[in-house]
Design a protein around this motif. Structure first.
Motif, PDB file in Angstrom:
ATOM      1  N   SER A 107       0.880  -1.219   0.029  1.00 28.15           N
ATOM      2  CA  SER A 107       0.090   0.139   0.089  1.00 28.15           C
ATOM      3  C   SER A 107       0.930   1.064  -0.030  1.00 28.15           C
ATOM      4  O   SER A 107       2.052   1.033   0.115  1.00 28.15           O
ATOM      5  CB  SER A 107      -0.865   0.176   1.317  1.00 28.15           C
ATOM      6  N   THR A 108       0.185   2.534  -0.243  1.00 25.97           N
ATOM      7  CA  THR A 108       1.029   3.684  -0.244  1.00 25.97           C
ATOM      8  C   THR A 108       0.311   4.759   0.235  1.00 25.97           C
ATOM      9  O   THR A 108      -1.027   4.567   0.502  1.00 25.97           O
ATOM     10  CB  THR A 108       1.708   3.981  -1.700  1.00 25.97           C
ATOM     11  N   SER A 109       0.731   6.111   0.164  1.00 24.62           N
ATOM     12  CA  SER A 109       0.105   7.156   0.852  1.00 24.62           C
ATOM     13  C   SER A 109      -0.988   7.750  -0.106  1.00 24.62           C
ATOM     14  O   SER A 109      -1.731   8.379   0.480  1.00 24.62           O
ATOM     15  CB  SER A 109       1.091   8.296   1.017  1.00 24.62           C
ATOM     16  N   GLY A 110      -0.846   7.749  -1.494  1.00 23.00           N
ATOM     17  CA  GLY A 110      -1.951   8.289  -2.208  1.00 23.00           C
ATOM     18  C   GLY A 110      -1.906   7.886  -3.977  1.00 23.00           C
ATOM     19  O   GLY A 110      -1.002   7.119  -4.273  1.00 23.00           O
ATOM     20  N   MET A 111      -2.810   7.842  -4.484  1.00 24.30           N
ATOM     21  CA  MET A 111      -2.871   7.885  -5.875  1.00 24.30           C
ATOM     22  C   MET A 111      -3.875   8.601  -6.599  1.00 24.30           C
ATOM     23  O   MET A 111      -4.966   9.017  -5.859  1.00 24.30           O
ATOM     24  CB  MET A 111      -3.168   6.237  -6.080  1.00 24.30           C
ATOM     25  N   THR A 112      -3.603   8.776  -7.823  1.00 21.37           N
ATOM     26  CA  THR A 112      -4.379   9.576  -8.798  1.00 21.37           C
ATOM     27  C   THR A 112      -4.737   8.396  -9.833  1.00 21.37           C
ATOM     28  O   THR A 112      -4.301   7.187  -9.791  1.00 21.37           O
ATOM     29  CB  THR A 112      -3.613  10.872  -9.588  1.00 21.37           C
ATOM     30  N   ALA A 113      -5.541   8.680 -10.948  1.00 20.22           N
ATOM     31  CA  ALA A 113      -5.691   7.962 -11.852  1.00 20.22           C
ATOM     32  C   ALA A 113      -4.693   7.306 -12.580  1.00 20.22           C
ATOM     33  O   ALA A 113      -4.661   5.884 -12.992  1.00 20.22           O
ATOM     34  CB  ALA A 113      -6.753   8.461 -12.857  1.00 20.22           C
ATOM     35  N   GLY A 114      -3.521   7.645 -12.621  1.00 21.87           N
ATOM     36  CA  GLY A 114      -2.426   7.403 -13.371  1.00 21.87           C
ATOM     37  C   GLY A 114      -1.209   6.969 -12.618  1.00 21.87           C
ATOM     38  O   GLY A 114      -0.209   6.360 -13.220  1.00 21.87           O
ATOM     39  N   MET A 115      -1.161   7.353 -11.234  1.00 21.52           N
ATOM     40  CA  MET A 115       0.159   7.399 -10.542  1.00 21.52           C
ATOM     41  C   MET A 115       0.069   7.334  -9.139  1.00 21.52           C
ATOM     42  O   MET A 115      -1.006   7.564  -8.545  1.00 21.52           O
ATOM     43  CB  MET A 115       0.881   8.739 -10.762  1.00 21.52           C
ATOM     44  N   THR A 116       0.911   6.318  -8.480  1.00 24.65           N
ATOM     45  CA  THR A 116       0.865   6.438  -6.933  1.00 24.65           C
ATOM     46  C   THR A 116       1.841   7.221  -6.538  1.00 24.65           C
ATOM     47  O   THR A 116       2.944   7.358  -7.107  1.00 24.65           O
ATOM     48  CB  THR A 116       0.962   4.914  -6.769  1.00 24.65           C
ATOM     49  N   PHE A 117       1.804   7.517  -5.018  1.00 22.75           N
ATOM     50  CA  PHE A 117       2.904   8.367  -4.417  1.00 22.75           C
ATOM     51  C   PHE A 117       2.999   8.114  -3.016  1.00 22.75           C
ATOM     52  O   PHE A 117       2.257   7.175  -2.549  1.00 22.75           O
ATOM     53  CB  PHE A 117       2.060   9.943  -4.251  1.00 22.75           C
TER      54      PHE A 117
ATOM     55  N   GLY B 148      -7.272   9.528  -5.057  1.00 22.55           N
ATOM     56  CA  GLY B 148      -7.488  10.837  -5.425  1.00 22.55           C
ATOM     57  C   GLY B 148      -6.580  12.137  -4.698  1.00 22.55           C
ATOM     58  O   GLY B 148      -6.931  12.986  -5.016  1.00 22.55           O
ATOM     59  N   ARG B 149      -5.415  11.538  -4.221  1.00 21.75           N
ATOM     60  CA  ARG B 149      -4.712  12.409  -3.481  1.00 21.75           C
ATOM     61  C   ARG B 149      -3.014  12.101  -3.864  1.00 21.75           C
ATOM     62  O   ARG B 149      -2.830  11.092  -4.130  1.00 21.75           O
ATOM     63  CB  ARG B 149      -5.012  12.342  -1.919  1.00 21.75           C
TER      64      ARG B 149
ATOM     65  N   PRO C  76     -16.218   5.301  -0.918  1.00 24.67           N
ATOM     66  CA  PRO C  76     -16.513   5.580  -2.305  1.00 24.67           C
ATOM     67  C   PRO C  76     -15.485   6.296  -3.198  1.00 24.67           C
ATOM     68  O   PRO C  76     -14.468   6.740  -2.484  1.00 24.67           O
ATOM     69  CB  PRO C  76     -17.553   6.807  -2.114  1.00 24.67           C
ATOM     70  N   VAL C  77     -15.501   5.910  -4.394  1.00 27.99           N
ATOM     71  CA  VAL C  77     -14.315   6.202  -5.497  1.00 27.99           C
ATOM     72  C   VAL C  77     -15.127   7.153  -6.475  1.00 27.99           C
ATOM     73  O   VAL C  77     -16.010   6.696  -7.101  1.00 27.99           O
ATOM     74  CB  VAL C  77     -13.757   5.114  -5.766  1.00 27.99           C
ATOM     75  N   ASP C  78     -14.652   8.308  -6.957  1.00 29.53           N
ATOM     76  CA  ASP C  78     -15.188   9.039  -8.000  1.00 29.53           C
ATOM     77  C   ASP C  78     -15.395   8.019  -9.118  1.00 29.53           C
ATOM     78  O   ASP C  78     -14.236   7.383  -9.630  1.00 29.53           O
ATOM     79  CB  ASP C  78     -14.530  10.218  -8.239  1.00 29.53           C
ATOM     80  N   GLU C  79     -16.454   8.038  -9.863  1.00 32.07           N
ATOM     81  CA  GLU C  79     -16.674   7.416 -11.070  1.00 32.07           C
ATOM     82  C   GLU C  79     -15.675   7.582 -12.219  1.00 32.07           C
ATOM     83  O   GLU C  79     -15.102   6.665 -13.043  1.00 32.07           O
ATOM     84  CB  GLU C  79     -18.078   7.462 -11.507  1.00 32.07           C
TER      85      GLU C  79
END
Length: 267
Positions: free
Chosen positions: A179-189, A219-220, A240-243
């Motif tokens: 697991s990790t701290s955050g993710m957007t649609a294309g990248m993890t952080f 989304g962060r 919930p996750v943004d569609e």
């Protein structure tokens, strides 16, 4: 709200203080004493401890949030955050584990939740750099445990640094779960570069990789890019996750949204 004075209650009080300060940006000592139901002296001690650990910034009469998000790296605080969702994700991830497999688990508390379930599946070989996972599995029958060494991090309660990376890079496992701290649609952080290196090595060591993320991380962003979402074979999320975000992620890899009630009913 009055909390008892045991060690566990002190941790709960610290979590309450951190959550309150993060939500508002800062807080006075009097405000925190009223929030926790303890004396001003006790709050001053709590603030001093949290400031010493780099979690909050102390100023005369109060505290403010550290912009570095160090609190997100603290194993103690991560253990109490979204625990129900982590258990749900761990139960869903168990479907990827079969007897005889080798499994690498990172130093996330979500992976710890999975570790607690692994004796149900054994025999297994488990590789990890997280002290709490080694404690969980060291007495488990059917689990061959390989501990990754290196520089011990008190903040993460795990072993990191070049020796750890070299050891992780020297093995090949059937499955990596992290697991990790955050993710957007294309990248993890992740917010710390030394942990990015560990997680990258762990992901690359697995023939199959599974990323577990509770909804608060979706989304962060954080300071450092970890891996692209399509680097992971499977991504398990709680809603919930943004569609729209979900649709974009599913164009890159297998993404599954695990409903908490759905798993609880299945049990």
């Amino acid at each position: 709200m009055t909390l008892p004075s045991s060690r566990g209650a002190r941790q709960q009080r610290h979590q309450l203080i951190v959550d309150h300060v993060l939500a508002r940006g800062d807080a006075t000592v009097a405000e925190l004493a009223e929030l926790t139901g303890v004396s001003l002296m006790t709050v001053h001690r709590d603030i001093a401890e949290l400031a010493d650990r780099g979690i909050l910034r102390k100023y005369h009469g109060g505290v403010s949030a550290q912009p570095s998000m160090v609190f997100e790296s603290s194993s103690d605080f991560r253990l109490h955050a979204h625990a129900d969702e982590k258990e749900v994700l761990a139960r869903a991830a168990l479907s990827f584990v079969a007897p005889g497999m080798s499994v690498m688990l990172d130093d996330s508390t979500t992976a710890l939740a999975l570790a607690r379930l692994l004796p149900e599946v054994g025999p297994l070989t488990v590789v990890t750099n997280y002290r709490l996972i080694t404690e969980e599995l060291r007495g488990a029958e059917g689990i061959r445990l390989i501990c990754v060494g290196g520089e011990y991090s008190r903040t993460h309660d795990s072993w990191i640094g070049l020796p750890a990376i070299d050891m992780i890079s020297g093995v090949s496992v059937d499955l990596t779960v992290l697991s990790t701290s955050g993710m957007t649609a294309g990248m993890t952080f992740h917010q710390e570069q030394e942990i990015v290196s560990i997680k990258r090595a762990a992901r690359q060591a697995g023939a199959t990789s599974v990323l577990l993320m509770d909804h608060s991380k979706v989304g962060r962003r954080a300071l450092h890019r970890l891996e692209s979402v399509d680097s992971f074979d499977h991504v398990l999320l709680t809603g919930p996750v943004d569609e729209e975000l979900l649709r974009e992620m599913r164009e890159l890899t297998d993404v599954r949204v695990i409903e908490v009630n759905e798993v609880n009913e299945a049990e």
